[in-house]
Design a protein around this motif. Structure first.
Motif, PDB file in Angstrom:
ATOM      1  N   PRO A 261     -20.359  12.973   0.805  1.00  0.00           N
ATOM      2  CA  PRO A 261     -19.576  12.887  -0.517  1.00  0.00           C
ATOM      3  C   PRO A 261     -19.830  11.010  -1.008  1.00  0.00           C
ATOM      4  O   PRO A 261     -19.726  10.336  -2.006  1.00  0.00           O
ATOM      5  N   PHE A 262     -20.884  10.458   0.394  1.00  0.00           N
ATOM      6  CA  PHE A 262     -20.706   8.691  -0.448  1.00  0.00           C
ATOM      7  C   PHE A 262     -22.009   8.233  -1.024  1.00  0.00           C
ATOM      8  O   PHE A 262     -23.004   8.929   0.595  1.00  0.00           O
ATOM      9  N   VAL A 263     -22.321   7.028  -1.372  1.00  0.00           N
ATOM     10  CA  VAL A 263     -23.576   6.474  -1.346  1.00  0.00           C
ATOM     11  C   VAL A 263     -22.856   5.106  -1.368  1.00  0.00           C
ATOM     12  O   VAL A 263     -22.136   4.440  -1.995  1.00  0.00           O
ATOM     13  N   PHE A 264     -23.522   3.790  -0.166  1.00  0.00           N
ATOM     14  CA  PHE A 264     -23.213   2.337  -0.084  1.00  0.00           C
ATOM     15  C   PHE A 264     -24.137   2.173  -0.906  1.00  0.00           C
ATOM     16  O   PHE A 264     -25.358   2.031  -0.399  1.00  0.00           O
ATOM     17  N   ILE A 265     -24.218   0.959  -1.789  1.00  0.00           N
ATOM     18  CA  ILE A 265     -24.792   0.433  -2.711  1.00  0.00           C
ATOM     19  C   ILE A 265     -24.861  -0.876  -2.425  1.00  0.00           C
ATOM     20  O   ILE A 265     -23.747  -1.496  -2.077  1.00  0.00           O
ATOM     21  N   VAL A 266     -25.877  -1.697  -1.198  1.00  0.00           N
ATOM     22  CA  VAL A 266     -25.503  -3.302  -1.375  1.00  0.00           C
ATOM     23  C   VAL A 266     -25.995  -3.762  -2.351  1.00  0.00           C
ATOM     24  O   VAL A 266     -27.768  -3.135  -2.784  1.00  0.00           O
ATOM     25  N   GLY A 267     -26.439  -4.539  -3.099  1.00  0.00           N
ATOM     26  CA  GLY A 267     -27.048  -5.861  -3.869  1.00  0.00           C
ATOM     27  C   GLY A 267     -27.396  -7.293  -3.524  1.00  0.00           C
ATOM     28  O   GLY A 267     -26.387  -7.470  -2.840  1.00  0.00           O
ATOM     29  N   ASP A 268     -28.216  -7.589  -3.995  1.00  0.00           N
ATOM     30  CA  ASP A 268     -27.947  -9.399  -3.171  1.00  0.00           C
ATOM     31  C   ASP A 268     -29.527 -10.269  -4.427  1.00  0.00           C
ATOM     32  O   ASP A 268     -30.773 -10.182  -4.754  1.00  0.00           O
ATOM     33  N   PHE A 269     -28.756 -11.404  -4.540  1.00  0.00           N
ATOM     34  CA  PHE A 269     -29.279 -12.256  -5.180  1.00  0.00           C
ATOM     35  C   PHE A 269     -30.620 -13.052  -4.550  1.00  0.00           C
ATOM     36  O   PHE A 269     -29.849 -13.884  -4.562  1.00  0.00           O
ATOM     37  N   ILE A 304     -22.212  -9.172 -12.356  1.00  0.00           N
ATOM     38  CA  ILE A 304     -22.559  -8.296 -13.340  1.00  0.00           C
ATOM     39  C   ILE A 304     -23.152  -7.394 -13.002  1.00  0.00           C
ATOM     40  O   ILE A 304     -23.068  -6.027 -13.639  1.00  0.00           O
ATOM     41  N   ALA A 305     -23.868  -7.971 -12.056  1.00  0.00           N
ATOM     42  CA  ALA A 305     -25.075  -6.857 -11.900  1.00  0.00           C
ATOM     43  C   ALA A 305     -23.520  -6.048 -10.901  1.00  0.00           C
ATOM     44  O   ALA A 305     -24.240  -4.373 -10.309  1.00  0.00           O
ATOM     45  N   THR A 306     -22.755  -6.334 -10.135  1.00  0.00           N
ATOM     46  CA  THR A 306     -22.026  -5.126  -9.450  1.00  0.00           C
ATOM     47  C   THR A 306     -20.966  -4.355 -10.651  1.00  0.00           C
ATOM     48  O   THR A 306     -20.889  -3.320 -10.368  1.00  0.00           O
ATOM     49  N   TYR A 307     -20.819  -4.620 -11.561  1.00  0.00           N
ATOM     50  CA  TYR A 307     -19.816  -4.370 -12.590  1.00  0.00           C
ATOM     51  C   TYR A 307     -20.658  -2.463 -12.976  1.00  0.00           C
ATOM     52  O   TYR A 307     -20.923  -1.973 -13.808  1.00  0.00           O
ATOM     53  N   MET A 308     -21.883  -3.466 -13.439  1.00  0.00           N
ATOM     54  CA  MET A 308     -24.014  -2.291 -13.945  1.00  0.00           C
ATOM     55  C   MET A 308     -22.907  -1.496 -12.651  1.00  0.00           C
ATOM     56  O   MET A 308     -23.044  -0.069 -13.523  1.00  0.00           O
ATOM     57  N   LEU A 345     -30.287   1.921 -12.134  1.00  0.00           N
ATOM     58  CA  LEU A 345     -29.699   0.153 -12.594  1.00  0.00           C
ATOM     59  C   LEU A 345     -30.913  -0.491 -11.736  1.00  0.00           C
ATOM     60  O   LEU A 345     -30.906  -1.663 -12.192  1.00  0.00           O
ATOM     61  N   LYS A 346     -31.693   0.010 -11.378  1.00  0.00           N
ATOM     62  CA  LYS A 346     -32.553  -1.244 -10.715  1.00  0.00           C
ATOM     63  C   LYS A 346     -33.668  -1.582 -11.520  1.00  0.00           C
ATOM     64  O   LYS A 346     -34.074  -2.870 -11.514  1.00  0.00           O
ATOM     65  N   GLU A 347     -34.287  -0.665 -12.335  1.00  0.00           N
ATOM     66  CA  GLU A 347     -34.576  -1.547 -12.900  1.00  0.00           C
ATOM     67  C   GLU A 347     -34.003  -2.239 -13.946  1.00  0.00           C
ATOM     68  O   GLU A 347     -35.002  -2.746 -14.903  1.00  0.00           O
ATOM     69  N   PHE A 363     -33.332  -9.259  -7.779  1.00  0.00           N
ATOM     70  CA  PHE A 363     -31.650  -8.648  -7.891  1.00  0.00           C
ATOM     71  C   PHE A 363     -31.950  -8.076  -7.239  1.00  0.00           C
ATOM     72  O   PHE A 363     -32.890  -6.867  -7.915  1.00  0.00           O
ATOM     73  N   SER A 364     -32.342  -7.484  -5.656  1.00  0.00           N
ATOM     74  CA  SER A 364     -31.899  -6.551  -4.640  1.00  0.00           C
ATOM     75  C   SER A 364     -31.089  -5.659  -4.516  1.00  0.00           C
ATOM     76  O   SER A 364     -30.346  -6.311  -4.260  1.00  0.00           O
TER      77      SER A 364
END
Length: 809
Positions: A261-269, A304-308, A345-347, A363-364
């Motif tokens: 049911p889940f997807v963990f999403i990480v972002g990194d500047f 903002i990336a988190t918000y998006m 989102l990545k694009e 921003f990966s």
């Protein structure tokens, strides 16, 4: 209020009754209490949650006991759910703990347990072990007090040995009353702002409250349990709603569903250092403004990336697990089109970054799908390790799907048509001449942000706002009186001393300013006027030239300013951070890492840098610029004297206290001295080189003047300074003597390779006797040879050099 928002808010407040219950206030049982708890004396905190919503009925608009989606029921029935929505929150409550249901239920029973109110939260740092620390020793606890810099350091366990139930109750009452007082200030400009404001208050008042107190180690805060429960419940609801399976959601069904049911999403500047310090031009103009603006940009771009990311999945702020220092972790539902959503989102983010920064920073984003078993204490750490590897892969392969963006066709034409290139960044075309130098649009952008950041108290984030960050998303500064009553924009309060009803954001924006007529002081008279702002006044920000002059000291006799006009440039970060998260909670019997402990460790580590460091700089080191500090690192520029003292006290001593003297949680630093005219890029590079040297030579160390010392050695060398100062209270030592000591320290280092340098000892004794043989402090000076030069050799260059710089005329 949308149903998903109700689920999120109810989950966030489901255990607020634990806080309320511990005040000892009288419980007014509802007639239908058996609808909320399974027996008369079990899980009483759920009834306190019910009572909280009843008392705050005017605040919550839909406290309706007859409605199955009423907040009061969703939040209060997590131990006796009666419908799918309540079951989702109850199951999220269980997953947040990372324990199996039977064991978890046992931990919650508070019947006949008289001391639950006296239990204090154990610091997560005390649980970390890599090689040295004995995690079995319980020595520290947190004070029951609000989340402000003075309170976030642990205290010795012995402080609480005499804590009575009466005293504990008084502490909870005080904390609860302060919480309710601030709670009533919350402004309902939008659900997202409303939710974030409650979340800010919960951090302020429940960070120190143990989530569980019975038959367990109290090492998870109520705040981290509440926020992670909200994230899990939000994702579960969205997932089963999208699958049209909400009606099936009983606790049994949720526990035995084998889907993901889940997807963990990480972002990194990625490339933060290069981005912040990249000033390739010849001009050092507006350096401080641009530095703090770029640091702020990293924070805002991450926000903002988190918000998006959150809005891509139709979620709200409850889905954000962590966001700090250019990184985020979001828990989202695994929808049928998850892969497509994340790819889009990545694009958006990647192409926006590539276009704006010519591919130099990125921003990966990476993600992993998960079933409920990923939250189990046995599986969570390995799962997060896999997610970290996914992120590292993404950072090595930046995504730019628009082939046209690989070539900047009009770059040269823009430079040519503008007649010049920016004198600050040396990359973009000039758009105007300012203060006699060519400036580009981006550097103007950062200059203006740097000016506003130290003036305004609020920001709003949304689409089409003045300062663009990622695509259409940007932000604006807002005066307190101009914050709108209703808005879809995200509002943040930047100054956090007092709560005004809006979400709080910790931003290190302190800058040294002039007080009274300080700029007229004699120590600044030698500065070249052409390098300084005109018409200075109280409150103006000091330039780096002024800050360098703040390293001078006024002699008691003669009133002469002495010393060297140097800046101290400091970079520091935590050692082995990835290893701490991966292995720090690993035991022979298994891993202790859960999503709540992950959030707790991440948040408390960030608090030292984003909350304590800005506070202590303001209070004790008023002439230091906080270029950036947050997450697990910092970069400061100030008078070398204040930076040197800061390193000694705050990094050498206070960080150790903050992490419970844990030898497996260490920090390394690089410190240089610099003239203020040196470009900031060069200062940063040299400080980074010193930091890397400290890391390469064993970590838990500081490098300075090309010498690397562990923290024990560094702090010990301050005793040498104290001995010299004690002698100088009697009589000032000639500068030539300090220079000879420098030479002897160098020779002591070299003599094992070349015996001729062994003569340092005889020369030292001769020079000391000739100059000071008849002085009453002669024996004290003579002991320097054995106690300091012999032992520390060339490392003594550090305190000797500082002593020389302090005394120069």
């Amino acid at each position: 209020m949308e149903l998903i928002d109700k689920i999120s808010l109810a989950a966030l407040l489901h255990d607020i009754g634990k806080f309320y219950q511990r005040t000892g206030v009288y419980l007014q049982r509802p007639n239908n209490w058996h609808d909320y708890i399974p027996s008369e004396y079990s899980y009483l905190h759920a009834l306190y949650t019910y009572q909280f919503f009843t008392e705050q009925e005017d605040f919550f608009k839909d406290v309706n006991q007859r409605d199955e989606t009423a907040l009061i029921n969703l939040a209060s029935r997590h131990h006796k759910p009666s419908n799918p929505y309540e079951s989702i929150i109850a199951f999220a409550d269980h997953l947040s703990s990372g324990l199996d249901r039977k064991h978890y239920d046992e931990l919650q029973i508070e019947k006949d347990v008289k001391k639950f109110r006296q239990v204090r939260l154990k610091p997560i740092f005390e649980e970390i072990r890599l090689e040295k620390h004995n995690y079995a020793e319980d020595k520290f606890l947190y004070t029951l007090a609000s989340f402000i810099p003075e309170n976030i350091f642990p205290k010795g366990k012995f402080f609480y040995q005499e804590l009575t139930d009466k005293k504990a109750k008084q502490e909870y009452i005080k904390l609860w009353e302060d919480f309710i007082g601030d709670f009533k200030k919350i402004r309902h400009t939008s659900f997202d702002n409303f939710f974030n404001a409650i979340k800010s208050l919960l951090e302020r008042y429940t960070w120190c409250i143990p989530s569980a107190t019975i038959k367990t180690v109290p090492d998870v805060s109520l705040y981290d349990h509440l926020t992670t429960t909200a994230a899990i419940a939000t994702a579960l609801f969205k997932y089963y709603e999208a699958k049209n399976l909400l009606k099936k959601c009983t606790l049994n069904y949720l526990a035995h569903n084998t889907e993901e049911p889940f997807v963990f999403i990480v972002g990194d500047f990625s490339g933060i250092q290069r981005f912040i310090f990249d000033r390739g031009g010849s001009a050092n103009k507006y350096a401080a403004k641009i530095l703090r603006a770029k640091s702020f940009f990293v924070s805002l771009a991450t926000e903002i990336a988190t918000y998006m990311c959150v809005k891509t999945f139709g979620l709200n702020p409850a889905s954000v697990i962590t966001t700090a220092a250019g990184k985020f972790l979001v828990l989202a539902p695994n929808l049928d089109n998850t892969d497509i959503l994340i790819q889009k989102l990545k694009e958006k983010i990647s192409n926006a970054f590539h276009k704006r920064f010519y591919g130099e920073v990125n921003f990966s984003i990476a993600y992993l799908k998960a079933g409920t078993e990923a939250f189990d204490v046995k599986h969570f750490a390995p799962f997060m390790n896999k997610l970290s590897l996914k992120l590292e892969e993404a950072k090595l392969r930046p995504l730019v799907l628009d082939a046209k963006l690989f070539v900047f066709n009009d770059y040269l034409e823009k430079i040519k048509s503008s007649d010049d290139v920016c004198a600050i960044c040396a990359k973009r075309p000039k758009v105007k001449i300012m203060d006699e130098i060519a400036v580009c649009e981006d550097c103007l952008f950062f200059k203006e942000i740097g000016e506003r950041l130290v003036k305004d108290d609020f920001i709003k984030i949304g689409k089409g706002l003045k300062y663009g960050i990622i695509g259409k998303f940007g932000f604006e500064f807002v005066k307190k009186e101009a914050v709108p009553e209703t808005t879809l924009d995200i509002i943040y309060q930047l100054r956090t001393e007092e709560f005004y009803g809006y979400p709080l954001k910790y931003i290190a924006s302190y800058v040294p300013r002039f007080k009274d007529n300080e700029w007229k002081e004699e120590k600044y008279k030698s500065l070249q006027k052409e390098k300084l702002p005109k018409n200075q006044k109280v409150g103006d920000i000091k330039t780096f030239y002024h800050v360098a002059c703040d390293a001078l000291t006024l002699t008691e006799k003669g009133g002469q300013w002495i010393g060297s006009k140097f800046l101290g440039v400091l970079k520091a970060d935590v050692d082995n951070l990835g290893l701490i998260f991966r292995e720090g909670l690993k035991r022979k019997e298994g891993h202790l890492l859960t999503i709540s402990r992950y959030a707790y460790l991440s948040r408390m580590l960030d608090a030292f840098f984003s909350l304590y460091i800005p506070y202590v700089v303001t209070k004790k080191y008023p002439d230091i610029y906080t270029v950036f500090t947050g997450g697990d690192d910092l970069f400061l520029i100030g008078p070398y004297t204040q930076i040197y003292d800061f390193v000694k006290e705050e990094i050498g001593r206070q960080f150790k206290k903050y992490v419970c003297q844990n030898e497996d949680i260490t920090l390394s630093a690089g410190l240089i001295l610099s003239k203020p005219a040196v470009p900031v890029r060069e200062m940063a590079e040299e400080a980074e080189r010193m930091l890397e040297q400290a890391k390469d030579k064993g970590k838990d160390a500081i490098s300075m003047f090309d010498k690397t010392l562990n923290w024990q050695e560094f702090l010990k060398l301050f005793e040498f300074e104290m001995e010299i100062n004690t002698v100088e209270e009697i009589e000032k030592l000639p500068m030539a003597y300090f220079y000879r000591l420098l030479t002897f320290a160098d020779w002591a280092e070299k003599m094992h390779k070349n015996p001729k340098f062994a003569k340092w000892r005889a020369l030292f004794a001769y020079i000391t006797a000739r100059n000071f043989g008849k002085k009453n402090y002669y024996e004290r000076l003579l002991s320097i040879a054995d106690k300091w030069i012999e032992h520390y050799k060339s490392k003594l260059i550090i305190p000797l050099s500082i002593a020389i710089y302090r005394r120069r005329k």
